[in-house]
Design a protein around this motif. Structure first.
Motif, PDB file in Angstrom:
ATOM      1  N   LEU A 126      10.505   7.225  45.804  1.00 15.93           N
ATOM      2  CA  LEU A 126       9.078   7.366  46.069  1.00 15.93           C
ATOM      3  C   LEU A 126       8.402   5.998  46.098  1.00 15.93           C
ATOM      4  O   LEU A 126       8.872   5.038  45.485  1.00 15.93           O
ATOM      5  CB  LEU A 126       8.435   8.250  45.004  1.00 15.93           C
ATOM      6  CG  LEU A 126       9.015   9.666  44.852  1.00 15.93           C
ATOM      7  CD1 LEU A 126       8.215  10.452  43.816  1.00 15.93           C
ATOM      8  CD2 LEU A 126       9.025  10.397  46.190  1.00 15.93           C
ATOM      9  N   GLY A 127       7.293   5.928  46.793  1.00 19.01           N
ATOM     10  CA  GLY A 127       6.542   4.676  46.894  1.00 19.01           C
ATOM     11  C   GLY A 127       5.624   4.442  45.719  1.00 19.01           C
ATOM     12  O   GLY A 127       4.473   4.036  45.902  1.00 19.01           O
ATOM     13  N   THR A 128       6.116   4.685  44.519  1.00 18.10           N
ATOM     14  CA  THR A 128       5.348   4.496  43.299  1.00 18.10           C
ATOM     15  C   THR A 128       5.703   3.155  42.671  1.00 18.10           C
ATOM     16  O   THR A 128       6.669   2.497  43.069  1.00 18.10           O
ATOM     17  CB  THR A 128       5.644   5.628  42.303  1.00 18.10           C
ATOM     18  OG1 THR A 128       7.070   5.747  42.143  1.00 18.10           O
ATOM     19  CG2 THR A 128       5.096   6.958  42.820  1.00 18.10           C
ATOM     20  N   TRP A 129       4.937   2.749  41.680  1.00 18.43           N
ATOM     21  CA  TRP A 129       5.152   1.432  41.062  1.00 18.43           C
ATOM     22  C   TRP A 129       6.557   1.306  40.470  1.00 18.43           C
ATOM     23  O   TRP A 129       7.120   0.209  40.403  1.00 18.43           O
ATOM     24  CB  TRP A 129       4.103   1.173  39.977  1.00 18.43           C
ATOM     25  CG  TRP A 129       4.177   2.106  38.795  1.00 18.43           C
ATOM     26  CD1 TRP A 129       3.462   3.248  38.615  1.00 18.43           C
ATOM     27  CD2 TRP A 129       5.007   1.968  37.628  1.00 18.43           C
ATOM     28  NE1 TRP A 129       3.804   3.850  37.422  1.00 18.43           N
ATOM     29  CE2 TRP A 129       4.731   3.081  36.794  1.00 18.43           C
ATOM     30  CE3 TRP A 129       5.936   1.027  37.217  1.00 18.43           C
ATOM     31  CZ2 TRP A 129       5.373   3.265  35.572  1.00 18.43           C
ATOM     32  CZ3 TRP A 129       6.575   1.209  35.992  1.00 18.43           C
ATOM     33  CH2 TRP A 129       6.280   2.320  35.182  1.00 18.43           C
ATOM     34  N   THR A 181       2.614   2.816  32.954  1.00 20.86           N
ATOM     35  CA  THR A 181       1.999   2.102  34.076  1.00 20.86           C
ATOM     36  C   THR A 181       2.728   0.823  34.474  1.00 20.86           C
ATOM     37  O   THR A 181       2.264   0.095  35.351  1.00 20.86           O
ATOM     38  CB  THR A 181       0.532   1.743  33.744  1.00 20.86           C
ATOM     39  OG1 THR A 181       0.491   0.945  32.552  1.00 20.86           O
ATOM     40  CG2 THR A 181      -0.303   3.005  33.550  1.00 20.86           C
ATOM     41  N   GLY A 182       3.855   0.521  33.844  1.00 18.56           N
ATOM     42  CA  GLY A 182       4.615  -0.661  34.217  1.00 18.56           C
ATOM     43  C   GLY A 182       4.121  -1.929  33.556  1.00 18.56           C
ATOM     44  O   GLY A 182       3.369  -1.886  32.583  1.00 18.56           O
ATOM     45  N   PRO A 183       4.544  -3.078  34.082  1.00 19.99           N
ATOM     46  CA  PRO A 183       5.374  -3.311  35.265  1.00 19.99           C
ATOM     47  C   PRO A 183       6.774  -2.701  35.138  1.00 19.99           C
ATOM     48  O   PRO A 183       7.284  -2.530  34.032  1.00 19.99           O
ATOM     49  CB  PRO A 183       5.461  -4.840  35.360  1.00 19.99           C
ATOM     50  CG  PRO A 183       4.308  -5.354  34.562  1.00 19.99           C
ATOM     51  CD  PRO A 183       4.139  -4.364  33.460  1.00 19.99           C
ATOM     52  N   ALA A 184       7.365  -2.388  36.290  1.00 22.72           N
ATOM     53  CA  ALA A 184       8.656  -1.726  36.309  1.00 22.72           C
ATOM     54  C   ALA A 184       9.729  -2.584  35.665  1.00 22.72           C
ATOM     55  O   ALA A 184       9.800  -3.797  35.877  1.00 22.72           O
ATOM     56  CB  ALA A 184       9.049  -1.405  37.749  1.00 22.72           C
ATOM     57  N   VAL A 196      15.804   6.236  25.427  1.00 22.62           N
ATOM     58  CA  VAL A 196      14.914   5.428  26.263  1.00 22.62           C
ATOM     59  C   VAL A 196      15.487   5.322  27.674  1.00 22.62           C
ATOM     60  O   VAL A 196      16.706   5.351  27.870  1.00 22.62           O
ATOM     61  CB  VAL A 196      14.687   4.018  25.672  1.00 22.62           C
ATOM     62  CG1 VAL A 196      13.852   4.080  24.421  1.00 22.62           C
ATOM     63  CG2 VAL A 196      16.009   3.325  25.393  1.00 22.62           C
ATOM     64  N   MET A 197      14.602   5.184  28.630  1.00 21.69           N
ATOM     65  CA  MET A 197      14.998   5.093  30.042  1.00 21.69           C
ATOM     66  C   MET A 197      13.929   4.328  30.793  1.00 21.69           C
ATOM     67  O   MET A 197      12.792   4.193  30.325  1.00 21.69           O
ATOM     68  CB  MET A 197      15.132   6.497  30.642  1.00 21.69           C
ATOM     69  CG  MET A 197      13.803   7.225  30.779  1.00 21.69           C
ATOM     70  SD  MET A 197      13.943   9.016  30.776  1.00 21.69           S
ATOM     71  CE  MET A 197      14.280   9.341  29.022  1.00 21.69           C
ATOM     72  N   TRP A 198      14.262   3.825  31.960  1.00 18.86           N
ATOM     73  CA  TRP A 198      13.242   3.277  32.844  1.00 18.86           C
ATOM     74  C   TRP A 198      12.461   4.436  33.462  1.00 18.86           C
ATOM     75  O   TRP A 198      13.013   5.534  33.667  1.00 18.86           O
ATOM     76  CB  TRP A 198      13.857   2.424  33.931  1.00 18.86           C
ATOM     77  CG  TRP A 198      14.425   1.101  33.510  1.00 18.86           C
ATOM     78  CD1 TRP A 198      15.614   0.560  33.922  1.00 18.86           C
ATOM     79  CD2 TRP A 198      13.839   0.110  32.649  1.00 18.86           C
ATOM     80  NE1 TRP A 198      15.798  -0.684  33.359  1.00 18.86           N
ATOM     81  CE2 TRP A 198      14.731  -0.988  32.566  1.00 18.86           C
ATOM     82  CE3 TRP A 198      12.643   0.055  31.916  1.00 18.86           C
ATOM     83  CZ2 TRP A 198      14.475  -2.129  31.801  1.00 18.86           C
ATOM     84  CZ3 TRP A 198      12.377  -1.077  31.148  1.00 18.86           C
ATOM     85  CH2 TRP A 198      13.276  -2.147  31.095  1.00 18.86           C
ATOM     86  N   HIS A 199      11.211   4.186  33.786  1.00 14.55           N
ATOM     87  CA  HIS A 199      10.326   5.246  34.277  1.00 14.55           C
ATOM     88  C   HIS A 199      10.842   5.870  35.571  1.00 14.55           C
ATOM     89  O   HIS A 199      10.555   7.042  35.853  1.00 14.55           O
ATOM     90  CB  HIS A 199       8.918   4.684  34.482  1.00 14.55           C
ATOM     91  CG  HIS A 199       7.845   5.722  34.454  1.00 14.55           C
ATOM     92  ND1 HIS A 199       7.496   6.458  35.568  1.00 14.55           N
ATOM     93  CD2 HIS A 199       7.028   6.142  33.447  1.00 14.55           C
ATOM     94  CE1 HIS A 199       6.514   7.281  35.262  1.00 14.55           C
ATOM     95  NE2 HIS A 199       6.221   7.130  33.983  1.00 14.55           N
ATOM     96  N   CYS A 200      11.618   5.142  36.340  1.00 19.16           N
ATOM     97  CA  CYS A 200      12.140   5.675  37.600  1.00 19.16           C
ATOM     98  C   CYS A 200      13.022   6.893  37.393  1.00 19.16           C
ATOM     99  O   CYS A 200      13.218   7.697  38.307  1.00 19.16           O
ATOM    100  CB  CYS A 200      12.902   4.600  38.373  1.00 19.16           C
ATOM    101  SG  CYS A 200      14.389   3.990  37.528  1.00 19.16           S
TER     102      CYS A 200
END
Length: 225
Positions: free
Chosen positions: A166-169, A132-135, A54-58
């Motif tokens: 990047l300017g993504t969520w 889709t988050g939230p982050a 598992v990882m954070w989406h970033c």
């Protein structure tokens, strides 16, 4: 249908973009001096039995390259959105096997596929806060699947000294070539009770969120030195 929708829905364009992105990520991986920690333990865990990475989406962009470098096979989750199709194309090119998450049946079918795979001693990778988050807020699936299958849980984080946010969520990390970087595979040594009540589930979720944030922030710290 406007031009953007035509591009998003075009299998040919999607394949071309995912192919180009895969080439770029391979180039970045090959030209970066990596400090990789925990890869051997992760690889051994996958060999011995079911493992959930598992990882954070970033951190999703470079994860397929690092998993491929460990020479292990994982299934991943494929979001049906255009961005999800693009991500799945990249993952497939790195040897991963995306499972489509249906928007029609609350993902019950996909969940059953995942559990069958884990119970058959397979392993998988997924973003804990995606798609889709939230982050950096954990979704229930990773812990539910680990609890029901008995799979080990590994956390993953990466960063490079030269990169773009990047300017993504999710504030996705876009690596740049010709730099140094860090990638961490760390086992989450936390017992999960199958009959956990709501209080224990909340505590487990908070503990995994802390571990995921720590592994990503540690990778950033190592890469920046």
């Amino acid at each position: 249908m406007n031009l953007r929708k035509k591009i998003e829905n075009s299998a040919i364009i999607n394949a071309a973009v995912s192919g180009a992105l895969t080439l770029y990520l391979r180039f970045c991986f090959a030209t970066t001096r990596w400090d990789i920690r925990g890869g051997e333990g992760f690889r051994q865990s996958v060999t011995e039995g079911p493992t959930i990475l598992v990882m954070w989406h970033c951190a999703i962009l470079m994860a397929p390259a690092h998993v491929a470098n460990q020479k292990v096979k994982l299934v991943t989750l494929r979001d049906p959105s255009p961005a999800g199709n693009l991500s799945a194309g990249v993952q497939s090119r790195f040897g991963l096997s995306p499972i489509s998450m249906s928007a029609k049946d609350t993902n019950l079918t996909a969940s059953r596929k995942v559990l069958r795979h884990l119970r058959a001693r397979g392993s998988m990778g997924l973003t804990a806060d995606g798609p889709t988050g939230p982050a950096r807020q954990l979704k229930p699936a990773p812990l539910d699947w680990a609890r029901r299958s008995g799979a080990k849980v590994y956390t993953f984080g990466f960063s490079t000294k030269r990169h773009r946010i990047l300017g993504t969520w999710d504030k996705m990390v876009l690596p740049l070539p010709f730099t140094s970087g860090a990638a961490l595979f760390l086992e989450w040594d936390h017992a999960l009770a199958k009959d956990a009540d709501d209080t224990q589930r909340a505590a487990d979720s908070a503990a995994l969120e802390t571990a995921l944030t720590s592994v990503q922030d540690t990778a950033v710290q190592i890469a920046s030195t």
